[in-house]
Design a protein around this motif. Sequence first.
Motif, PDB file in Angstrom:
ATOM      1  N   GLU A 339      31.715  37.191  41.300  1.00 15.32           N
ATOM      2  CA  GLU A 339      31.957  36.272  40.224  1.00 15.32           C
ATOM      3  C   GLU A 339      33.223  35.581  40.239  1.00 15.32           C
ATOM      4  O   GLU A 339      33.261  35.044  42.011  1.00 15.32           O
ATOM      5  CB  GLU A 339      33.076  37.662  39.527  1.00 15.32           C
ATOM      6  N   ASP A 341      36.273  33.345  38.467  1.00 11.91           N
ATOM      7  CA  ASP A 341      36.985  33.068  37.861  1.00 11.91           C
ATOM      8  C   ASP A 341      36.423  31.633  36.577  1.00 11.91           C
ATOM      9  O   ASP A 341      36.499  30.971  37.211  1.00 11.91           O
ATOM     10  CB  ASP A 341      38.026  32.614  38.093  1.00 11.91           C
ATOM     11  N   GLU A 344      31.563  31.758  32.261  1.00  6.63           N
ATOM     12  CA  GLU A 344      30.968  32.707  30.908  1.00  6.63           C
ATOM     13  C   GLU A 344      30.579  33.771  31.551  1.00  6.63           C
ATOM     14  O   GLU A 344      30.599  35.025  31.044  1.00  6.63           O
ATOM     15  CB  GLU A 344      30.247  32.061  30.845  1.00  6.63           C
ATOM     16  N   ALA A 347      32.551  37.900  32.000  1.00  2.00           N
ATOM     17  CA  ALA A 347      33.207  38.797  31.527  1.00  2.00           C
ATOM     18  C   ALA A 347      31.602  39.228  30.505  1.00  2.00           C
ATOM     19  O   ALA A 347      31.665  39.973  29.172  1.00  2.00           O
ATOM     20  CB  ALA A 347      32.917  37.311  29.689  1.00  2.00           C
ATOM     21  N   GLU A 349      28.607  41.382  29.913  1.00  2.00           N
ATOM     22  CA  GLU A 349      28.371  42.780  30.243  1.00  2.00           C
ATOM     23  C   GLU A 349      26.510  43.130  31.585  1.00  2.00           C
ATOM     24  O   GLU A 349      25.972  41.964  31.740  1.00  2.00           O
ATOM     25  CB  GLU A 349      27.274  43.942  29.042  1.00  2.00           C
TER      26      GLU A 349
END
Length: 442
Positions: A339, A341, A344, A347, A349
């Motif tokens: 991940e 910061d 896209e 965020a 799923e």
Amino acid sequence: MENRKKVAFYTLGCKLNFSETSTIARNLQDEGFDRVDFEEVADMYVINTCSVTENADKQFKQVVRKAMKLNDKAFVAAVGCYAQLKPEELANVDGVDLVLGATEKFKLADYINDLSKNDFGEVHSCEIAEADFYVGSYSIGDRTRAFLKVQDGCDYKCTYCTIPLARGISRSDELENVLKNAYEISKQNIKEIVLTGVNIGDYGKGEFGNKKHEHTFLELVQALDEVEGIERLRISSIEPNLLKNETIEFVSKSRTFVPHFHIPLQSGSNGILKLMKRRYLREVYTERVNKIREVMPHACIGVDVIVGFPGETDEHFLETYHFLNEMDISYLHVFTYSERDNTEAVAMEGVVPANVRAKRSKMLRGLSVKKRRAFYESQLGTNRTVLFESENKEGYIHGFTENYVKVKTPWNPELVNTLHEINLTKIDEDGSVRMDFITELV
């Protein structure tokens, strides 16, 4: 001369970072500094940071600690991608005195006063939109090859990537300046140049957001092929949608460009490629590989692939695995999704558990070993040209053929930085290839 200060550099990340570190070092040498190895005591340590590696923060802290252990009074400067993305975070690391972002890193000398330690890390970073000018760079350090920067920044919006945030818009060096730098490198008795950039296939876009291509990547390749004194030119990573058939065909007949391509795939599933906002589907990738094999059957083809992207099911992963298994490629660089910061993908799923990411990564790394072995076996009995490197590893000297087969022979210092025609004979236990000499070339 006794007052000259000593500066040492540590580079994290990609070939592009290495080319920029080298340029920053030459600038400081012009300002009266003497460059020393990072293992030595220096008055200043400069760390060129990376935002791509998963442990960027941890790696950075380790390097700072190492510098402070060598000289706890040394001035420590952080520059580069991570310094642009997380300047305050780096400034708060014990021992850091100065943090310079994307536009400031090439002006390091302007920010240095007396090299006294600061109580707090001083930050100079811009809004990334201000990174709209180009600074040419090339590395000279390893005598056998140099990294030549031809392009910077990226206009793509891949959902997992922070590089546009760290480096700004796509922009290129002028063709005349690239050729001048290549000529300067050729005068240093360096036999191989590796072209580097963030998105080198996008070469030609000018400064200040000018989207007009002054020259194409093909024109760059054609012009570099004419530079006297360079034995080999190697294209580093290039996007499949930007690697045109004309370029592939030119390389196949080129005087200096070697038959080695590194082409990012990232996923063999069209569904995941769309989630990543990549600018191609897997069918395009297949076309590129087939074209290379058609005109250069012996070419080496490397692949970047990401596992564990949000939404990647077992079915998606197996699609990627089988796609790569059936493809005539030579090796993989496997990245486990992490991940980032302000991207896209953070965020999205369908987060893939860490243990599943690790398992998928292990499977693809195993496939890479199998692919490399099969490629090396296909090259046994053929004649190739090897460029030997400078390190003595356990009594052997290693080198790479034009199509990136790693070879070894007993250590002989006279072989360093020389080209030889060889015959590839057998694969050793360590995975490199044994060879017989045919003739010395250069």
